[in-house]
Design an enzyme around this catalytic site. Sequence first.
Site, PDB file in Angstrom:
ATOM      1  N   GLU A 286       0.874  -1.185   0.000  1.00 49.68           N
ATOM      2  CA  GLU A 286       0.000   0.000   0.000  1.00 49.68           C
ATOM      3  C   GLU A 286       0.903   1.225   0.000  1.00 49.68           C
ATOM      4  OE1 GLU A 286      -3.268  -0.161  -0.575  1.00 49.68           O
ATOM      5  OE2 GLU A 286      -2.661  -2.225  -0.861  1.00 49.68           O
ATOM      6  N   CYS A 320      -1.752   9.328   3.671  1.00 54.27           N
ATOM      7  CA  CYS A 320      -1.761   8.893   2.275  1.00 54.27           C
ATOM      8  C   CYS A 320      -3.042   9.372   1.596  1.00 54.27           C
ATOM      9  CB  CYS A 320      -1.631   7.385   2.200  1.00 54.27           C
ATOM     10  SG  CYS A 320      -2.811   6.549   3.239  1.00 54.27           S
TER      11      CYS A 320
HETATM   12  P1  NAD Z   1       8.812   4.674   3.587  1.00 54.18           P
HETATM   13  O1  NAD Z   1       8.595   3.971   2.291  1.00 54.18           O
HETATM   14  O2  NAD Z   1       9.947   5.607   3.681  1.00 54.18           O
HETATM   15  O3  NAD Z   1       8.992   3.605   4.762  1.00 54.18           O
HETATM   16  C1  NAD Z   1       8.050   2.608   5.028  1.00 54.18           C
HETATM   17  C2  NAD Z   1       8.725   1.470   5.746  1.00 54.18           C
HETATM   18  O4  NAD Z   1       9.617   0.828   4.850  1.00 54.18           O
HETATM   19  C3  NAD Z   1       9.567   1.882   6.952  1.00 54.18           C
HETATM   20  O5  NAD Z   1       9.370   0.958   7.995  1.00 54.18           O
HETATM   21  C4  NAD Z   1      10.977   1.811   6.417  1.00 54.18           C
HETATM   22  O6  NAD Z   1      11.937   1.582   7.417  1.00 54.18           O
HETATM   23  C5  NAD Z   1      10.867   0.624   5.494  1.00 54.18           C
HETATM   24  N1  NAD Z   1      11.923   0.485   4.478  1.00 54.18           N
HETATM   25  C6  NAD Z   1      12.735   1.441   3.966  1.00 54.18           C
HETATM   26  N2  NAD Z   1      13.574   0.892   3.056  1.00 54.18           N
HETATM   27  C7  NAD Z   1      13.272  -0.418   2.970  1.00 54.18           C
HETATM   28  C8  NAD Z   1      13.755  -1.502   2.201  1.00 54.18           C
HETATM   29  N3  NAD Z   1      14.739  -1.348   1.317  1.00 54.18           N
HETATM   30  N4  NAD Z   1      13.199  -2.725   2.383  1.00 54.18           N
HETATM   31  C9  NAD Z   1      12.185  -2.908   3.249  1.00 54.18           C
HETATM   32  N5  NAD Z   1      11.686  -1.907   4.013  1.00 54.18           N
HETATM   33  C10 NAD Z   1      12.215  -0.686   3.877  1.00 54.18           C
HETATM   34  O7  NAD Z   1       7.422   5.403   3.943  1.00 54.18           O
HETATM   35  P2  NAD Z   1       7.078   6.298   5.213  1.00 54.18           P
HETATM   36  O8  NAD Z   1       7.800   7.591   5.090  1.00 54.18           O
HETATM   37  O9  NAD Z   1       7.232   5.523   6.470  1.00 54.18           O
HETATM   38  O10 NAD Z   1       5.513   6.533   5.022  1.00 54.18           O
HETATM   39  C11 NAD Z   1       4.984   7.514   4.193  1.00 54.18           C
HETATM   40  C12 NAD Z   1       4.506   6.924   2.872  1.00 54.18           C
HETATM   41  O11 NAD Z   1       3.590   5.883   3.144  1.00 54.18           O
HETATM   42  C13 NAD Z   1       3.750   7.907   2.017  1.00 54.18           C
HETATM   43  O12 NAD Z   1       4.128   7.737   0.674  1.00 54.18           O
HETATM   44  C14 NAD Z   1       2.286   7.521   2.219  1.00 54.18           C
HETATM   45  O13 NAD Z   1       1.429   7.888   1.168  1.00 54.18           O
HETATM   46  C15 NAD Z   1       2.413   6.046   2.361  1.00 54.18           C
HETATM   47  N6  NAD Z   1       1.270   5.465   3.064  1.00 54.18           N
HETATM   48  C16 NAD Z   1       0.366   4.754   2.338  1.00 54.18           C
HETATM   49  C17 NAD Z   1      -0.748   4.213   2.964  1.00 54.18           C
HETATM   50  C18 NAD Z   1      -1.780   3.429   2.198  1.00 54.18           C
HETATM   51  O14 NAD Z   1      -2.615   2.793   2.812  1.00 54.18           O
HETATM   52  N7  NAD Z   1      -1.746   3.454   0.885  1.00 54.18           N
HETATM   53  C19 NAD Z   1      -0.933   4.417   4.327  1.00 54.18           C
HETATM   54  C20 NAD Z   1       0.028   5.140   5.044  1.00 54.18           C
HETATM   55  C21 NAD Z   1       1.119   5.658   4.400  1.00 54.18           C
END
Ligand code: NAD
Length: 515
Positions: A286, A320
């Site tokens: 997501e 999001c």
């Molecule tokens: P992010 O992608 O920076 O991080 C998300 C998670 O992924 C964190 O736990 C991070 O440590 C981990 N991560 C980072 N690199 C990784 C890798 N190489 N392998 C595996 N995991 C890794 O996102 P964020 O800043 O935490 O959240 C904000 C984003 O999330 C925004 O783009 C927002 O739109 C989205 N979001 C989407 C939804 C939805 O339901 N569609 C809900 C909430 C947030």
Amino acid sequence: MTAEFKNEPLTDFSQPQNRKAFEAALDKVEGELGVEHPLILGGERVKVGRTFDSINPAKPSQSIGKFQSATTREAELAITAAERAFEIWKRESPARRADLLFRAAAILRERKHEFSARMVLEVGKSWAEADGDTAEAIDFLEFYGREALRYAAEQPLTRVPGEKNELRYIPLGVGLAVSPWNFPLAIMAGMTTAAVVTGNTVILKPSSDAPAIAYRFVLALEEAGMPPGVVNFLTGSGGAIGDFLVESPRIRFVSFTGSKEVGLRVNEKSAQPRPGQIWIKRVVAEMGGKDFILVDETADVEAAAAGIVAAAFGYQGQKCSACSRAIVHRKVYETLLQKVVEKTRALTVGATTSAAVNVGPVINAGAEKKILQYIETGKQEGRLVAGGEKAPGEGFFIQPTVFADVKPDSRIAREEIFGPVLAILPTSSFEEGVKMANQSEYGLTGSLYSRDRKRLEQAREELHVGNLYLNRKCTGALVGVHPFGGFNMSGTDSKAGGRDYLLLFLQAKSISEAV
Ligand code: NAD
């Protein structure tokens, strides 16, 4: 019989006793800050000798707590612990697994304000936003518990003579849950427990910006009776352990919520089978959004302006589902713009430990820098009508910012900024507005404000988003009521909080016996 699912009520902070209780919770949580937290692997508390601090974004000098920087060694241990637990947990009765979620929901309900207060301090949510997040977490637990019971019941099949047939849903195996910081309790808890209630075991890797909330949640699961190894709490940088876990041949599925960039990387890496891997990894991803509110010339302009401001600046635009594009018919454009600007200027920015503050800090220094850069871009691409600068204070405060007269192909109208920045785009007709709304690589949420019945019906067909709202704002999806998930680059449309969601963590086994 389990009572019918009902959404958890929100706290009324206009009541003095509720305000007092919340202040007491803030005091209590502040008294617990700064301590070191271990990993929890197979129930064991593990320290690795290297830690990082989770900080208060309203007061970056304040540490919320120290967390372990796990390495691939601990990641491997986490997988082993989850594999061991899976052999027992997969045989546990669905009723007992559901009970774990119901008991955890009761614990969260009892300590609601403590969980919410921790969100105020660790991720800068306002009281109301934090309260909503905790309520949503409780909803996920209650809803998925009931859903697990539904999937465990006898499934309808066509009868044929001479055979006894059944369809059973069984778990997948060991999964990885990678959660974001912006709904640090609700989304983290929902992703984790949906996997667990269906009989899987997981490694929970929370965001490094919100590990304290995840840690407390895992403690609540333990208190509710979760056996060791069912959820393994692993902190550390996504770069250091994320790829390793995603690539591991021992991981059966990855449940990810976060940015498009990381989600696509997870999807790509998961698709590549590794030596010894005997399954196709399942990925639930997501991701981001560039959500819109479309306002036509028949709309209730006051309601639309209120909806736009709430959806654009609630939790500093870091949802999001946040409205980052308002597409407005020229006939009502100036009136709406004026109302949006007025309402935006009335917002108070600061530390959300005060109940009166609506707009808190953005999550970290990197986010602050990126958002301020987008604001500079916006000054070239549109007409600045509100905000446009960093707000005073030690924390990562940014003024709620509005740009008018933005063109659909400009960067601030296309890219996810994930901060308090709203682009307003004029349109000359409803049809053109629909086209502009759909002109995005994302497809998460969107709203239409209109009094025209024909257009409301047309919108149902033509606005291409996973969550469409009519005459209401595009944020605030409720578990069970508005199953949540987006199209296109917004992700796999998992519909969290809906009746299809648990299927993502299950596989169906068809059994036929000749009789
Ligand atoms: P992010 O992608 O920076 O991080 C998300 C998670 O992924 C964190 O736990 C991070 O440590 C981990 N991560 C980072 N690199 C990784 C890798 N190489 N392998 C595996 N995991 C890794 O996102 P964020 O800043 O935490 O959240 C904000 C984003 O999330 C925004 O783009 C927002 O739109 C989205 N979001 C989407 C939804 C939805 O339901 N569609 C809900 C909430 C947030």
